[in-house]
Write an enzyme that holds these catalytic residues in place. Structure first.
Site, short mmCIF file in Angstrom:
data_model
loop_
_atom_site.label_atom_id
_atom_site.label_comp_id
_atom_site.label_asym_id
_atom_site.label_seq_id
_atom_site.Cartn_x
_atom_site.Cartn_y
_atom_site.Cartn_z
N GLU A 36 0.85 -1.21 0.00
CA GLU A 36 0.00 0.00 0.00
C GLU A 36 0.88 1.25 0.00
OE1 GLU A 36 -3.26 1.07 -0.16
OE2 GLU A 36 -2.44 3.06 0.22
N TYR A 219 -28.13 9.51 4.97
CA TYR A 219 -28.51 8.29 5.70
C TYR A 219 -27.71 8.19 6.99
CZ TYR A 219 -24.58 6.22 2.92
OH TYR A 219 -23.38 5.95 2.31
C1 FAD Z 1 -19.28 9.39 -3.43
C2 FAD Z 1 -19.07 7.91 -3.50
C3 FAD Z 1 -19.95 7.10 -2.86
C4 FAD Z 1 -19.80 5.72 -2.94
N1 FAD Z 1 -20.72 4.93 -2.33
C5 FAD Z 1 -20.61 3.60 -2.43
C6 FAD Z 1 -21.57 2.76 -1.80
O1 FAD Z 1 -22.51 3.25 -1.17
N2 FAD Z 1 -21.43 1.40 -1.91
C7 FAD Z 1 -20.38 0.86 -2.62
O2 FAD Z 1 -20.29 -0.38 -2.70
N3 FAD Z 1 -19.46 1.64 -3.22
C8 FAD Z 1 -19.54 2.98 -3.14
N4 FAD Z 1 -18.62 3.76 -3.75
C9 FAD Z 1 -17.53 3.14 -4.52
C10 FAD Z 1 -16.42 2.61 -3.64
O3 FAD Z 1 -15.95 3.61 -2.79
C11 FAD Z 1 -15.27 2.09 -4.51
O4 FAD Z 1 -15.78 1.32 -5.56
C12 FAD Z 1 -14.30 1.24 -3.67
O5 FAD Z 1 -13.75 2.01 -2.63
C13 FAD Z 1 -13.20 0.69 -4.56
O6 FAD Z 1 -12.27 0.01 -3.76
P1 FAD Z 1 -10.85 -0.37 -4.36
O7 FAD Z 1 -10.16 -1.13 -3.29
O8 FAD Z 1 -11.03 -1.02 -5.69
O9 FAD Z 1 -10.12 1.00 -4.64
P2 FAD Z 1 -9.64 2.15 -3.58
O10 FAD Z 1 -10.58 2.24 -2.44
O11 FAD Z 1 -9.43 3.36 -4.43
O12 FAD Z 1 -8.25 1.59 -3.05
C14 FAD Z 1 -7.09 1.61 -3.84
C15 FAD Z 1 -5.89 1.55 -2.91
O13 FAD Z 1 -4.70 1.38 -3.70
C16 FAD Z 1 -3.70 2.25 -3.21
N5 FAD Z 1 -2.79 2.51 -4.34
C17 FAD Z 1 -3.06 3.17 -5.48
N6 FAD Z 1 -1.98 3.21 -6.28
C18 FAD Z 1 -0.99 2.53 -5.64
C19 FAD Z 1 0.36 2.23 -5.95
N7 FAD Z 1 0.91 2.62 -7.10
N8 FAD Z 1 1.10 1.52 -5.05
C20 FAD Z 1 0.54 1.09 -3.88
N9 FAD Z 1 -0.74 1.38 -3.53
C21 FAD Z 1 -1.50 2.08 -4.41
C22 FAD Z 1 -4.47 3.47 -2.73
O14 FAD Z 1 -3.72 4.24 -1.81
C23 FAD Z 1 -5.69 2.82 -2.09
O15 FAD Z 1 -5.47 2.47 -0.74
C24 FAD Z 1 -18.73 5.15 -3.68
C25 FAD Z 1 -17.81 5.99 -4.31
C26 FAD Z 1 -17.98 7.36 -4.25
C27 FAD Z 1 -17.02 8.22 -4.99
#
Ligand code: FAD
Length: 406
Positions: A36, A219
């Protein structure tokens, strides 16, 4: 022989998708190393909605109890007209909804969900976690992968999962389709202590106030101690990142036409965080050899169906199942995994855009929306979301939990 399980799978990104992937692999006895970039493992942001579909995944990961302990279970999903202040429609979430989908609809603080996943990862002897390591280079060799971080640290593993979010660098190696697509919408979010929420709006519901080119969501969170507020409006601004300061004056201007309750709620917040909403069109494949993607890196979607994190967790379970099914043949498992997922995640990506249009409709489109949704019975509502909230059978038909490593 299960020796292959000891060779670590490298996971770039320790968000909800990355942690869930490590946990799902570990439950199959497969070792994982999470890398991370942030100095510590934590989530920013506010609330997250959980559909009944993701609870089947929590069952597979042994997390139903800790998630439920921190969640709020709302009574209804409600759409209000943010110009007239009238209710458009409501979907009761108890009774028939609960009987049909077996699991509940839930609301949870993003940090709490992340913490539950993190605690489970920390408990597993099969998972190693490194923070403060930004991956800058990924290479695939004949029988493995290697990565290098900005600080010069190198990791080697059997395969690699890019769980690095919407601005994924791993995606550029696998899919190579450039920057994500701005939707032309800006999101402001804030969390309000319940004591500061006007009493008449302390509803135990997920509420969307839909207006022309704007909408407001609120909510309850943290067993009712907090309220989550999300305001969205159309704008051509583009700024990368999740956590910039949001200017309230701009927000009030965009919501000037909305009814008094909406403006009262917006005025309650002093400090907003904002970000520019992006997604990508669906693709059919997000693997290359021993490298694949999960979550927003694979299929970023607008938030209007509230399913991005839900889909990331479904990906994690599916991916680990495919790796186990293919006995550690990663290229074969990584071919099978997007094939099992792309129609479902693609549908959510497309439908999230459609919901966005619905929330922001004006003129005749708005009248039609109100008329069509207003005429729906609870049975109609259930039929409309069956494709999304039903048990994802392709993911729940797996080795019994007894075969899992806890
Ligand atoms: C306003 C809003 C409301 C939302 N509401 C909902 C909801 O109600 N329900 C729902 O299911 N989803 C919701 N979502 C979507 C949800 O937040 C995302 O789909 C989810 O967080 C994606 O998770 P992820 O682990 O794929 O990516 P992320 O949460 O973006 O995690 C990616 C991680 O990778 C790390 N990273 C990036 N690049 C590198 C690198 N080069 N080297 C090492 N680490 C790196 C980052 O620091 C981060 O910790 C919402 C999104 C938004 C914008």
């Amino acid at each position: 022989m299960d020796d292959w399980k000891d060779r670590e799978v490298l996971i770039v990104g320790g968000g909800i998708g990355g942690l869930a992937a490590a946990l799902a692999l570990a439950r199959r006895g497969i070792a994982a190393q999470i890398i991370e970039q942030a100095a510590e493992f934590k989530e920013i942001g506010a609330g997250i909605q959980l559909g009944p579909n993701v609870f089947w995944m929590f069952e597979a990961l042994g997390l139903v109890e800790p998630v439920s302990a921190l969640a709020v279970f709302p009574d209804n999903l409600i759409m209000m007209d943010s110009i007239t202040g009238e209710e458009v429609t409501r979907v009761p979430l108890r009774g028939a909804f609960r009987r049909r989908f077996k699991h509940p609809y839930a609301l949870i603080h993003r940090a709490d969900l992340h913490q539950v996943l993190l605690a489970a990862c920390r408990k597993s002897a099969r998972i190693r976690l490194d923070a403060g390591q930004k991956v800058v280079d990924v290479e695939e060799t004949a029988d493995g992968v290697s990565v290098t971080t900005a600080g010069g640290k190198a990791y080697r593993g059997a395969a690699l999962i890019g769980a690095d979010g919407i601005w994924s660098m791993v995606r550029q190696i696998v899919v190579g389709d450039g920057a994500p697509r701005p939707a032309g919408h800006i999101t402001y979010r804030a969390v309000l202590p319940t004591a500061e929420m006007p009493e008449k709006f302390r509803w135990r519901d997920m509420v969307v106030w839909a207006g022309e080119k704007v909408h407001l969501v609120h909510y309850p969170l943290r067993t009712g101690d907090l309220f989550n507020l999300v305001a969205v409006f159309h704008s051509n601004r583009y700024e990368e990142g999740w956590d910039s300061y949001g200017d309230p004056a701009e927000l009030y201007e965009r919501f000037a036409q909305t009814c008094e309750p909406v403006r009262t709620l917006l005025a309650k917040i002093e400090s907003w965080r904002m970000w520019v909403v992006c997604d990508r069109p669906p693709v059919k494949d997000w693997s290359r050899g021993r490298i694949t993607l999960v979550g927003d890196a694979a299929h970023p979607m607008l938030q209007y169906l509230a399913q991005g994190a839900n889909m990331a967790i479904e990906d994690a379970v599916c991916l680990a199942d495919k790796v186990a099914e293919h006995d550690g043949d990663y290229p074969a498992a990584f071919r099978a995994y997007p094939l099992a997922r792309y129609l479902r995640t693609g549908r959510v990506q497309i439908m999230a855009r459609v919901y966005g249009e619905f929330f922001h409709a004006g003129g005749v489109a708005k009248e039609l929306r109100n008329m069509m949704l207003g005429a729906r019975t609870p049975e109609d509502h259930i039929a409309g979301v069956e494709w999304l909230y039903s048990e994802p059978k392709e993911l729940t038909r797996r080795t019994p939990a007894a075969a899992m490593v806890s």
